[in-house]
Design an enzyme around this catalytic site. Structure first.
Site, PDB file in Angstrom:
ATOM      1  N   GLU A 143       0.867  -1.324  -0.116  1.00  0.00           N
ATOM      2  CA  GLU A 143      -0.071  -0.123   0.011  1.00  0.00           C
ATOM      3  C   GLU A 143       0.901   1.230   0.066  1.00  0.00           C
ATOM      4  O   GLU A 143       1.783   1.345   0.724  1.00  0.00           O
ATOM      5  CB  GLU A 143      -0.895   0.012   1.310  1.00  0.00           C
ATOM      6  N   GLU A 166      -1.063  11.478   3.425  1.00  0.00           N
ATOM      7  CA  GLU A 166      -1.985  11.607   4.264  1.00  0.00           C
ATOM      8  C   GLU A 166      -1.935  12.545   5.420  1.00  0.00           C
ATOM      9  O   GLU A 166      -0.642  12.848   5.614  1.00  0.00           O
ATOM     10  CB  GLU A 166      -2.515  10.225   4.846  1.00  0.00           C
TER      11      GLU A 166
END
Ligand SMILES: [Ca+2]
Ligand SMILES: [Ca+2]
Ligand SMILES: [Ca+2]
Length: 398
Positions: free
Chosen positions: A279, A284
Site C-alpha cells: 500500500e 495523508e
C-alpha cells in the site's frame, strides 16, 4: 355582570388580605423572563438583523429590565456577527414582549450553520426562567472559499512525457476513470478497517466541482447511523498506474479528527492479501497538525502492517491555507515521495530487508476524506464543519 362583580369582590378581598401598605406592584407576581432561540438564513450582502423574542410571563405595573450579551459559538464575533455586551432591555408597565436585535454579517461564502448565544443577566422586577438562546445563522451559500494560490508543478520533466492527466475542470466525475466507494465499509470492513466515523456518499453534497477543482466536503450530519458524511473515490479496475511520476495538486482540510488521503493499492494481490502486496500512502494528513503530511509504504507478512513512514513539515504556513503538490517518483525497486518537489522519503528494495518488495506492480489510486479513525482520533468541539479537500489535478508522467 354577576360574574364580573364577583371577580371584583375577590380582588378586593385579596388586596385586603395582603400587607396593606405596599404599592400595586407588590400584589403581582414577578414576571418570569424567557428568551427564545432564533434561526434564520444568513443573507447575501451587508448585514441581516437577527431578532430574539424576550417574553414576560405576565405584564407588570413597574418597568422590568434585563441585561443581555452575546457569546461566540461556531459563529465568531467580528467575523460572523457583531457582538453585544451588557445591553439593557426594558419593558414598560403592561408590556410583555420585546425584541433583541443582533447584527449578522451576510456574505456569499459557503460555511456551516453557525451558532452563537444570547445570554440574559441582572433581571430587575423579574426572574429568569430561560436565560440563554441559541442563534443559528443558516448557510445559504454554495461557493466554497479558496483561491488558486500556492505551489504549482511544472508541466514537463526531463526524460518524462505526460501519460495521463485528470484536471478536474469539468462539472462531473469521469465514471470511465473513477468509482465511488460508499457507506461505512460494513459489513466486510466496518469503519473501513480504521474505525472511521463517516458515511461516504456519491451525493453532490459530498463531492462537487468549482473553479476547475474537485471538492470533497466532509459534513457533520446524521446519515445511515453515522454522524458525518464525506466521499471516497478510486480508479480500481478502470485506471492503473505503474512507475513514472505522479503529481497531485491539492489544498487540504484541517481540524481535529480530519484525515485526507491520496493513496494507492495494488491492482492484483500478486504477493497475497494486505499488506503483503503493498500500500502506498502518497499523502495523508492528521488534521490537527495542519503543517505536516505523512508518506507511508506498507508491506510485510501481516496480519498487521510493517511500514516505512516519513513526514514532511512545511517551513512556513499550513496545508489548508493554500495549494501544494504531492508527488511520487517511481521506478523499478524504488519509490520517492515529494512535497512541492522537495524530496522527503526514498524507499528502495533493500530497505524492506527479507520482505517481498511489492511495489514493482500496477496500483490504483484512492482519494478520500475520512472523519475520525485510528490515525487522527475523533473530531471534537474545536473541529469546524464543513471541511473541504480540494483537488486541482492529478498528472502522470512516464
Ligand atoms: Ca450568504
Ligand atoms: Ca456565508
Ligand atoms: Ca484543475
Amino acid at each position: 355582570m354577576k360574574k364580573l362583580k364577583a371577580g371584583l369582590v375577590f380582588a378586593a378581598v385579596t388586596a385586603a388580605l395582603c400587607c396593606g401598605k405596599g404599592n400595586d406592584a407588590d400584589k403581582q407576581p414577578l414576571p418570569a423572563i424567557s428568551i427564545a432561540d432564533r434561526s434564520m438564513n444568513e443573507g447575501n450582502g451587508g448585514t441581516t438583523s437577527m431578532e430574539f423574542t424576550v417574553t414576560l410571563s405576565n405584564a407588570y405595573s413597574a418597568p422590568v429590565s434585563v441585561r443581555y450579551s452575546t457569546i461566540d459559538g461556531t459563529a465568531k464575533s467580528g467575523e460572523d456577527y457583531t457582538s453585544v455586551s451588557s445591553q439593557l432591555c426594558t419593558w414598560q408597565p403592561g408590556e410583555t414582549q420585546k425584541k433583541i436585535a443582533v447584527s449578522v454579517v451576510a456574505d456569499d461564502v459557503k460555511e456551516g450553520d453557525d451558532t452563537f448565544s444570547v445570554r440574559l443577566s441582572s433581571p430587575e422586577n423579574g426572574t429568569l426562567i430561560r436565560q440563554t438562546a441559541v442563534g443559528t445563522i443558516r448557510n445559504d451559500d454554495s461557493k466554497v472559499p479558496f483561491t488558486n494560490a500556492g505551489y504549482d508543478a511544472p508541466t514537463s520533466y526531463p526524460g518524462y512525457s505526460l501519460a495521463w492527466s485528470e484536471e478536474f475542470n469539468g462539472s462531473v466525475l469521469d465514471d470511465k476513470v473513477w468509482s465511488y466507494e460508499n457507506g461505512d465499509g460494513c459489513p466486510t470492513l466496518c469503519g473501513w478497517g480504521n474505525n472511521e466515523l463517516e458515511n461516504y456518499t456519491s451525493r453532490p453534497d459530498n463531492l462537487f466541482f468549482q473553479d476547475g477543482k474537485m471538492i470533497i466536503e466532509a459534513r457533520q450530519e446524521t446519515l445511515g447511523g453515522k454522524n458525518y458524511t464525506s466521499a471516497r473515490i478510486k480508479t480500481q479496475g478502470k485506471k492503473g498506474f505503474k512507475f513514472g511520476r505522479i503529481d497531485i495538486r491539492a489544498k487540504l482540510p484541517a481540524g481535529k479528527g480530519i484525515w485526507p488521503a491520496l493513496w494507492l493499492m495494488p491492482q492484483d494481490n500478486v504477493y497475497g492479501v494486505w499488506p503483503k502486496s503493498g500500500e502506498i500512502d502518497l499523502m495523508e494528513a492528521i488534521g490537527s497538525e495542519p503543517a505536516k503530511i505523512l508518506g507511508t509504504l506498507h508491506y510485510g507478512p501481516g496480519p498487521g502492517s510493517t511500514n516505512i513512514s516519513r513526514n514532511y513539515v512545511l517551513p512556513a504556513g499550513t496545508f489548508n491555507n493554500e495549494f501544494h503538490v504531492f508527488s511520487m517518483e517511481w521506478k523499478q525497486d524504488q519509490v520517492k515521495l515529494y512535497v512541492d518537489n522537495n524530496l522527503f522519503s526514498t524507499v528502495s528494495k533493500a530497505d524492506l530487508g527479507n520482505n517481498a518488495y511489492p511495489y514493482n506492480e500496477t496500483f490504483y489510486l484512492i482519494v478520500n476524506l475520512a472523519v475520525g479513525g485510528n490515525l487522527p482520533g475523533s473530531p471534537d468541539a474545536s473541529t469546524y464543519f464543513p471541511q473541504w479537500f480540494i483537488l486541482d489535478y492529478i498528472r502522470w508522467y512516464q
